[in-house]
Design a protein around this motif. Structure first.
Motif, PDB file in Angstrom:
ATOM      1  N   ASN A   1      -5.777  15.489  -0.282  1.00 20.56           N
ATOM      2  CA  ASN A   1      -6.569  16.596  -0.836  1.00 20.56           C
ATOM      3  C   ASN A   1      -6.992  16.303  -2.279  1.00 20.56           C
ATOM      4  O   ASN A   1      -8.151  16.531  -2.660  1.00 20.56           O
ATOM      5  CB  ASN A   1      -5.780  17.904  -0.778  1.00 20.56           C
ATOM      6  CG  ASN A   1      -5.580  18.372   0.653  1.00 20.56           C
ATOM      7  OD1 ASN A   1      -6.333  17.995   1.547  1.00 20.56           O
ATOM      8  ND2 ASN A   1      -4.570  19.192   0.880  1.00 20.56           N
ATOM      9  N   LYS A   2      -6.063  15.785  -3.106  1.00 17.21           N
ATOM     10  CA  LYS A   2      -6.401  15.513  -4.503  1.00 17.21           C
ATOM     11  C   LYS A   2      -7.423  14.381  -4.616  1.00 17.21           C
ATOM     12  O   LYS A   2      -8.339  14.447  -5.442  1.00 17.21           O
ATOM     13  CB  LYS A   2      -5.130  15.174  -5.288  1.00 17.21           C
ATOM     14  CG  LYS A   2      -4.273  16.387  -5.544  1.00 17.21           C
ATOM     15  CD  LYS A   2      -3.064  16.055  -6.372  1.00 17.21           C
ATOM     16  CE  LYS A   2      -2.245  17.316  -6.594  1.00 17.21           C
ATOM     17  NZ  LYS A   2      -1.047  17.065  -7.370  1.00 17.21           N
ATOM     18  N   LEU A   3      -7.285  13.346  -3.809  1.00 17.78           N
ATOM     19  CA  LEU A   3      -8.260  12.248  -3.852  1.00 17.78           C
ATOM     20  C   LEU A   3      -9.627  12.716  -3.369  1.00 17.78           C
ATOM     21  O   LEU A   3     -10.667  12.294  -3.898  1.00 17.78           O
ATOM     22  CB  LEU A   3      -7.765  11.066  -3.016  1.00 17.78           C
ATOM     23  CG  LEU A   3      -6.675  10.206  -3.657  1.00 17.78           C
ATOM     24  CD1 LEU A   3      -6.178   9.162  -2.671  1.00 17.78           C
ATOM     25  CD2 LEU A   3      -7.197   9.526  -4.908  1.00 17.78           C
ATOM     26  N   THR A   4      -9.630  13.593  -2.350  1.00 16.53           N
ATOM     27  CA  THR A   4     -10.905  14.135  -1.859  1.00 16.53           C
ATOM     28  C   THR A   4     -11.590  14.944  -2.958  1.00 16.53           C
ATOM     29  O   THR A   4     -12.814  14.823  -3.184  1.00 16.53           O
ATOM     30  CB  THR A   4     -10.676  15.008  -0.609  1.00 16.53           C
ATOM     31  OG1 THR A   4      -9.951  14.241   0.353  1.00 16.53           O
ATOM     32  CG2 THR A   4     -11.982  15.467  -0.002  1.00 16.53           C
TER      33      THR A   4
ATOM     34  N   ALA B   1       0.840  -1.195   0.000  1.00 16.75           N
ATOM     35  CA  ALA B   1       0.000   0.000   0.000  1.00 16.75           C
ATOM     36  C   ALA B   1       0.874   1.243   0.000  1.00 16.75           C
ATOM     37  O   ALA B   1       2.073   1.177   0.268  1.00 16.75           O
ATOM     38  CB  ALA B   1      -0.918  -0.007   1.219  1.00 16.75           C
ATOM     39  N   PHE B   2       0.237   2.389  -0.317  1.00 13.77           N
ATOM     40  CA  PHE B   2       0.884   3.694  -0.250  1.00 13.77           C
ATOM     41  C   PHE B   2       0.435   4.387   1.017  1.00 13.77           C
ATOM     42  O   PHE B   2      -0.734   4.292   1.401  1.00 13.77           O
ATOM     43  CB  PHE B   2       0.492   4.574  -1.449  1.00 13.77           C
ATOM     44  CG  PHE B   2       0.981   4.066  -2.773  1.00 13.77           C
ATOM     45  CD1 PHE B   2       2.306   4.214  -3.135  1.00 13.77           C
ATOM     46  CD2 PHE B   2       0.111   3.447  -3.662  1.00 13.77           C
ATOM     47  CE1 PHE B   2       2.754   3.759  -4.360  1.00 13.77           C
ATOM     48  CE2 PHE B   2       0.549   2.987  -4.889  1.00 13.77           C
ATOM     49  CZ  PHE B   2       1.886   3.144  -5.234  1.00 13.77           C
ATOM     50  N   VAL B   3       1.345   5.124   1.653  1.00 14.11           N
ATOM     51  CA  VAL B   3       0.971   6.004   2.754  1.00 14.11           C
ATOM     52  C   VAL B   3       0.738   7.369   2.119  1.00 14.11           C
ATOM     53  O   VAL B   3       1.641   7.947   1.519  1.00 14.11           O
ATOM     54  CB  VAL B   3       2.089   6.081   3.829  1.00 14.11           C
ATOM     55  CG1 VAL B   3       1.709   7.064   4.913  1.00 14.11           C
ATOM     56  CG2 VAL B   3       2.350   4.720   4.420  1.00 14.11           C
ATOM     57  N   LEU B   4      -0.462   7.876   2.230  1.00 12.31           N
ATOM     58  CA  LEU B   4      -0.829   9.116   1.551  1.00 12.31           C
ATOM     59  C   LEU B   4      -0.414  10.328   2.368  1.00 12.31           C
ATOM     60  O   LEU B   4      -0.604  10.373   3.580  1.00 12.31           O
ATOM     61  CB  LEU B   4      -2.343   9.147   1.299  1.00 12.31           C
ATOM     62  CG  LEU B   4      -2.896   8.004   0.446  1.00 12.31           C
ATOM     63  CD1 LEU B   4      -4.409   8.110   0.365  1.00 12.31           C
ATOM     64  CD2 LEU B   4      -2.293   8.019  -0.947  1.00 12.31           C
TER      65      LEU B   4
ATOM     66  N   LEU C   1      -1.747  12.196  -8.447  1.00  9.10           N
ATOM     67  CA  LEU C   1      -2.569  11.933  -7.268  1.00  9.10           C
ATOM     68  C   LEU C   1      -1.736  11.438  -6.080  1.00  9.10           C
ATOM     69  O   LEU C   1      -2.056  11.723  -4.932  1.00  9.10           O
ATOM     70  CB  LEU C   1      -3.629  10.873  -7.598  1.00  9.10           C
ATOM     71  CG  LEU C   1      -4.816  11.339  -8.415  1.00  9.10           C
ATOM     72  CD1 LEU C   1      -5.681  10.152  -8.782  1.00  9.10           C
ATOM     73  CD2 LEU C   1      -5.627  12.360  -7.643  1.00  9.10           C
ATOM     74  N   LEU C   2      -0.692  10.701  -6.394  1.00  6.19           N
ATOM     75  CA  LEU C   2       0.130  10.123  -5.315  1.00  6.19           C
ATOM     76  C   LEU C   2       1.353  10.981  -4.989  1.00  6.19           C
ATOM     77  O   LEU C   2       2.314  10.493  -4.402  1.00  6.19           O
ATOM     78  CB  LEU C   2       0.577   8.708  -5.720  1.00  6.19           C
ATOM     79  CG  LEU C   2      -0.549   7.691  -5.882  1.00  6.19           C
ATOM     80  CD1 LEU C   2       0.019   6.359  -6.351  1.00  6.19           C
ATOM     81  CD2 LEU C   2      -1.319   7.528  -4.591  1.00  6.19           C
ATOM     82  N   ASP C   3       1.300  12.257  -5.370  1.00  5.67           N
ATOM     83  CA  ASP C   3       2.416  13.172  -5.077  1.00  5.67           C
ATOM     84  C   ASP C   3       2.564  13.311  -3.557  1.00  5.67           C
ATOM     85  O   ASP C   3       1.613  13.648  -2.857  1.00  5.67           O
ATOM     86  CB  ASP C   3       2.131  14.538  -5.709  1.00  5.67           C
ATOM     87  CG  ASP C   3       3.317  15.478  -5.556  1.00  5.67           C
ATOM     88  OD1 ASP C   3       4.451  14.987  -5.402  1.00  5.67           O
ATOM     89  OD2 ASP C   3       3.088  16.708  -5.595  1.00  5.67           O
ATOM     90  N   GLY C   4       3.746  13.029  -3.053  1.00  8.92           N
ATOM     91  CA  GLY C   4       4.004  13.113  -1.608  1.00  8.92           C
ATOM     92  C   GLY C   4       3.697  11.833  -0.858  1.00  8.92           C
ATOM     93  O   GLY C   4       3.858  11.764   0.362  1.00  8.92           O
TER      94      GLY C   4
END
Length: 199
Positions: free
Chosen positions: A13-16, A4-7, A70-73
């Motif tokens: 914010n982008k996924l929201t 998994a990715f840790v967001l 979307l997965l930036d950061g």
């Protein structure tokens, strides 16, 4: 192994925003999974499977938004690896092997140590041997001194028939004592060489 990715804040914010904008176009199952991921307490994670599904959906829809944006950061979620408990039989066997190796190492280090020699060093026989050797050295030095003094006295007394002057008599006695002393030293050195086994 990562699954998994840790967001980070940007990713959340982008996924929201994506969920709010594309409510109707996102598949129901993907939308539920994204909402569930965003609703989790820290750390917020997104599974690889959900990320692949999201990427496929964005590509199919022709969205200008890419998954890497979307997965930036975000970072990989590496779960803690739990070590299985050690087998007690194996642990006991390893301890036996360690002890055996330690004993072998100790035996290798101390193999040239003779305990009988160590215990003999403090006996009265050794003390008597040392006293005898000291006694022999003292007797040799005493013999040397007596011989030189006797040679001096003999020469001094005997030279009165040759010389009437006291200075000449003392000089003759010193010369005679020196010759006798050198001869005595020569004999002593030869004797010591013979005792040490040298030619």
């Amino acid at each position: 192994m990562a699954s998994a990715f840790v967001l980070g804040d940007k990713s959340i914010n982008k996924l929201t925003e994506l969920l709010e904008k594309n409510d109707s176009r996102l598949p129901e199952r993907l939308r539920e999974e994204l909402e569930e991921s965003l609703g989790k307490p820290e750390p917020t994670t997104l599974s690889f499977r959900a990320a692949r599904t999201l990427q496929k959906h964005l590509r199919d829809e022709g969205s200008p938004l890419y998954l890497h944006e979307l997965l930036d950061g975000a970072s990989l979620h590496l779960p803690e690896v739990l070590k299985p408990p050690r087998n007690p039989v194996l642990v006991a066997r390893l301890e036996r092997i360690k002890n055996k190796l330690a004993n072998e190492e100790y035996s290798r280090i101390t193999r040239n140590v003779n305990t009988q020699e160590i215990s003999r060093n403090g006996t009265l026989a050794d003390f008597g041997r040392e006293v005898r050797s000291v006694k022999a050295v003292v007797a040799t030095v005493f013999n040397f001194v007596v011989t030189v003094v006797a040679a001096f006295a003999c020469s001094y007394m005997g030279s009165q028939y040759l010389f009437t002057d006291t200075g000449a008599r003392v000089l003759a006695a010193v010369i005679a004592a020196s010759v006798v002393g050198l001869a005595e030293l020569y004999v002593l050195v030869r004797t010591m060489e013979g005792e040490l086994g040298e030619p």
